[in-house]
Design a protein around this motif. Structure first.
Motif, PDB file in Angstrom:
ATOM      1  N   ARG A  53      -7.871  -1.168 -15.600  1.00 25.36           N
ATOM      2  CA  ARG A  53      -6.464  -1.542 -15.467  1.00 25.36           C
ATOM      3  C   ARG A  53      -5.662  -0.349 -14.968  1.00 25.36           C
ATOM      4  O   ARG A  53      -5.553   0.667 -15.662  1.00 25.36           O
ATOM      5  N   VAL A  54      -5.101  -0.489 -13.779  1.00 23.67           N
ATOM      6  CA  VAL A  54      -4.422   0.620 -13.109  1.00 23.67           C
ATOM      7  C   VAL A  54      -2.980   0.235 -12.791  1.00 23.67           C
ATOM      8  O   VAL A  54      -2.717  -0.877 -12.318  1.00 23.67           O
ATOM      9  N   ALA A  55      -2.054   1.144 -13.057  1.00 24.36           N
ATOM     10  CA  ALA A  55      -0.683   1.003 -12.582  1.00 24.36           C
ATOM     11  C   ALA A  55      -0.427   2.096 -11.567  1.00 24.36           C
ATOM     12  O   ALA A  55      -0.695   3.273 -11.835  1.00 24.36           O
ATOM     13  N   LEU A  56       0.056   1.722 -10.395  1.00 20.18           N
ATOM     14  CA  LEU A  56       0.448   2.685  -9.379  1.00 20.18           C
ATOM     15  C   LEU A  56       1.969   2.649  -9.266  1.00 20.18           C
ATOM     16  O   LEU A  56       2.542   1.600  -8.980  1.00 20.18           O
ATOM     17  N   VAL A  57       2.599   3.781  -9.514  1.00 18.90           N
ATOM     18  CA  VAL A  57       4.056   3.867  -9.535  1.00 18.90           C
ATOM     19  C   VAL A  57       4.527   4.621  -8.293  1.00 18.90           C
ATOM     20  O   VAL A  57       4.280   5.818  -8.164  1.00 18.90           O
ATOM     21  N   GLY A  58       5.181   3.887  -7.406  1.00 18.39           N
ATOM     22  CA  GLY A  58       5.668   4.471  -6.164  1.00 18.39           C
ATOM     23  C   GLY A  58       4.781   4.108  -4.989  1.00 18.39           C
ATOM     24  O   GLY A  58       3.569   4.377  -5.009  1.00 18.39           O
ATOM     25  N   CYS A  59       5.355   3.465  -3.983  1.00 21.48           N
ATOM     26  CA  CYS A  59       4.579   2.992  -2.824  1.00 21.48           C
ATOM     27  C   CYS A  59       5.109   3.597  -1.522  1.00 21.48           C
ATOM     28  O   CYS A  59       5.133   2.945  -0.483  1.00 21.48           O
ATOM     29  N   GLY A  60       5.540   4.853  -1.592  1.00 17.44           N
ATOM     30  CA  GLY A  60       6.049   5.528  -0.407  1.00 17.44           C
ATOM     31  C   GLY A  60       4.985   6.340   0.299  1.00 17.44           C
ATOM     32  O   GLY A  60       3.911   5.840   0.603  1.00 17.44           O
ATOM     33  N   GLY A  61       5.275   7.635   0.537  1.00 23.60           N
ATOM     34  CA  GLY A  61       4.351   8.477   1.297  1.00 23.60           C
ATOM     35  C   GLY A  61       2.975   8.567   0.671  1.00 23.60           C
ATOM     36  O   GLY A  61       1.968   8.172   1.269  1.00 23.60           O
ATOM     37  N   ASN A  62       2.892   9.087  -0.539  1.00 26.59           N
ATOM     38  CA  ASN A  62       1.606   9.165  -1.236  1.00 26.59           C
ATOM     39  C   ASN A  62       1.160   7.803  -1.734  1.00 26.59           C
ATOM     40  O   ASN A  62      -0.025   7.462  -1.659  1.00 26.59           O
ATOM     41  N   GLY A  63       2.095   7.016  -2.249  1.00 22.16           N
ATOM     42  CA  GLY A  63       1.730   5.750  -2.870  1.00 22.16           C
ATOM     43  C   GLY A  63       1.150   4.727  -1.921  1.00 22.16           C
ATOM     44  O   GLY A  63       0.195   4.019  -2.268  1.00 22.16           O
ATOM     45  N   SER A  64       1.713   4.621  -0.707  1.00 17.71           N
ATOM     46  CA  SER A  64       1.187   3.640   0.245  1.00 17.71           C
ATOM     47  C   SER A  64      -0.221   4.008   0.693  1.00 17.71           C
ATOM     48  O   SER A  64      -1.089   3.142   0.859  1.00 17.71           O
TER      49      SER A  64
ATOM     50  N   GLY B 252       5.277   5.109  10.509  1.00 22.14           N
ATOM     51  CA  GLY B 252       4.575   6.254  11.081  1.00 22.14           C
ATOM     52  C   GLY B 252       4.147   7.245  10.025  1.00 22.14           C
ATOM     53  O   GLY B 252       3.045   7.793  10.092  1.00 22.14           O
ATOM     54  N   ARG B 253       5.002   7.481   9.026  1.00 26.89           N
ATOM     55  CA  ARG B 253       4.673   8.387   7.934  1.00 26.89           C
ATOM     56  C   ARG B 253       4.020   7.642   6.780  1.00 26.89           C
ATOM     57  O   ARG B 253       3.212   8.202   6.050  1.00 26.89           O
ATOM     58  N   GLN B 254       4.402   6.405   6.579  1.00 25.63           N
ATOM     59  CA  GLN B 254       3.871   5.583   5.507  1.00 25.63           C
ATOM     60  C   GLN B 254       3.167   4.368   6.101  1.00 25.63           C
ATOM     61  O   GLN B 254       3.222   4.149   7.310  1.00 25.63           O
ATOM     62  N   MET B 255       2.517   3.567   5.268  1.00 27.25           N
ATOM     63  CA  MET B 255       1.651   2.487   5.752  1.00 27.25           C
ATOM     64  C   MET B 255       2.441   1.202   6.009  1.00 27.25           C
ATOM     65  O   MET B 255       2.144   0.135   5.471  1.00 27.25           O
ATOM     66  N   PHE B 256       3.457   1.317   6.888  1.00 25.78           N
ATOM     67  CA  PHE B 256       4.308   0.171   7.187  1.00 25.78           C
ATOM     68  C   PHE B 256       4.504   0.032   8.689  1.00 25.78           C
ATOM     69  O   PHE B 256       4.351   0.997   9.448  1.00 25.78           O
ATOM     70  N   SER B 257       4.866  -1.192   9.103  1.00 21.92           N
ATOM     71  CA  SER B 257       5.108  -1.502  10.512  1.00 21.92           C
ATOM     72  C   SER B 257       6.574  -1.880  10.701  1.00 21.92           C
ATOM     73  O   SER B 257       7.299  -2.129   9.725  1.00 21.92           O
ATOM     74  N   PRO B 258       7.042  -1.961  11.947  1.00 19.88           N
ATOM     75  CA  PRO B 258       8.439  -2.374  12.177  1.00 19.88           C
ATOM     76  C   PRO B 258       8.777  -3.733  11.564  1.00 19.88           C
ATOM     77  O   PRO B 258       9.919  -3.952  11.152  1.00 19.88           O
ATOM     78  N   ALA B 259       7.803  -4.620  11.479  1.00 16.86           N
ATOM     79  CA  ALA B 259       8.051  -5.944  10.915  1.00 16.86           C
ATOM     80  C   ALA B 259       8.319  -5.900   9.409  1.00 16.86           C
ATOM     81  O   ALA B 259       8.830  -6.869   8.837  1.00 16.86           O
ATOM     82  N   ASP B 260       8.000  -4.763   8.765  1.00 16.93           N
ATOM     83  CA  ASP B 260       8.172  -4.652   7.317  1.00 16.93           C
ATOM     84  C   ASP B 260       9.555  -4.159   6.901  1.00 16.93           C
ATOM     85  O   ASP B 260       9.878  -4.184   5.708  1.00 16.93           O
TER      86      ASP B 260
END
Length: 250
Positions: free
Chosen positions: A20-31, A68-76
């Motif tokens: 059971r894992v909780a990941l807190v923060g989905c930005g630079g490191n988190g994504s 570009g820095r995080q795991m997201f696209s323009p559609a996000d």
């Protein structure tokens, strides 16, 4: 003299079901970390491990400067980071992981206990608000943090964590680096308006450089059942990666 090792208990080895894992923060490191955890889970399951169940917390939405820095696209852009990433990984790997479009706190964390909490937050205040509760709750805590071109990852546990005979205990991460939760220190909370501005403040691949040793530590712990190092300090300007041995956390 052989190096000290920390030995995983049966829960981390999948003996009682998924970890059971909780990941807190989905930005630079988190994504980057969440994507890596999905790959790690896929490999573990194929090797007979019960795998992971991850709940990702983040109340922030995707901005133009994240692409570009995080795991997201323009559609996000405009969507919640945690929801975008978990939905994408669930579809890609056939998972049933959960997303929480909120900032994590004791009342919002998974009920029934956690085996591992991964903190990928970018502020001292956010760490400090969770650290006290997590220390009482027990289990493992992995903290990832970075500045412009350097950073660190530390895996630790509280005094309440279960012990395995012959295992060297891991120190609490914020005893190793107390400045990570020192709210008297100044913080830079200025938002970046675009990618160019963001890259002036942070190297493009610093998050990837921090996440790679973090995942390597978890792979050794979940797959091999033991680790002789529990963290790393990374500097992209000098090219140095310095591991933190288990016995050096005493």
């Amino acid at each position: 003299m052989s190096a000290a090792v920390h030995i995983a208990g049966p829960r981390l080895l999948g003996a009682h079901g998924r970890v059971r894992v909780a990941l807190v923060g989905c930005g630079g490191n988190g994504s980057q970390m969440l994507t890596g955890l999905a790959r790690l889970n896929h490999a573990l399951v194929n090797l007979g491990h019960a795998g992971l169940h991850v709940t990702a917390f983040d109340g922030d939405t995707v901005s133009e400067s994240n692409i570009g820095r995080q795991m997201f696209s323009p559609a996000d852009v405009g969507q919640y980071k945690s929801v975008v990433l978990v939905h994408r990984l669930n579809a890609f790997f056939g998972l049933d992981w959960h997303a929480r479009a909120m900032h994590a706190g004791p009342d919002e964390m998974i009920r029934g206990g956690l085996d591992l909490t991964v903190l990928c937050v970018d502020s001292i205040a956010a760490r400090a608000s969770l650290a006290t509760w997590l220390k009482r709750a027990g289990g493992y805590v992995m903290d990832l943090g970075n500045r412009a071109s350097d950073g660190q990852v530390i895996l630790g546990s509280s005094d309440n964590a279960a012990r395995v005979e012959g295992s060297t205990a891991l120190r609490w991460p914020y005893d190793v680096l107390p400045e990570l939760v020192d709210t008297s220190l100044p913080e830079d909370t200025t938002p970046s308006c675009g990618l160019a501005e963001a890259l002036e403040r942070q190297e493009l691949f610093i998050n990837q450089a921090i996440v790679t040793p973090a995942l390597a530590i978890l792979w050794e712990l979940f797959r091999r059942g033991r680790i002789s190092w529990c963290g790393a300090f990374v500097n992209l300007k000098t090219g140095h990666v310095r591991p933190l041995p288990v016995d050096n956390t005493k």
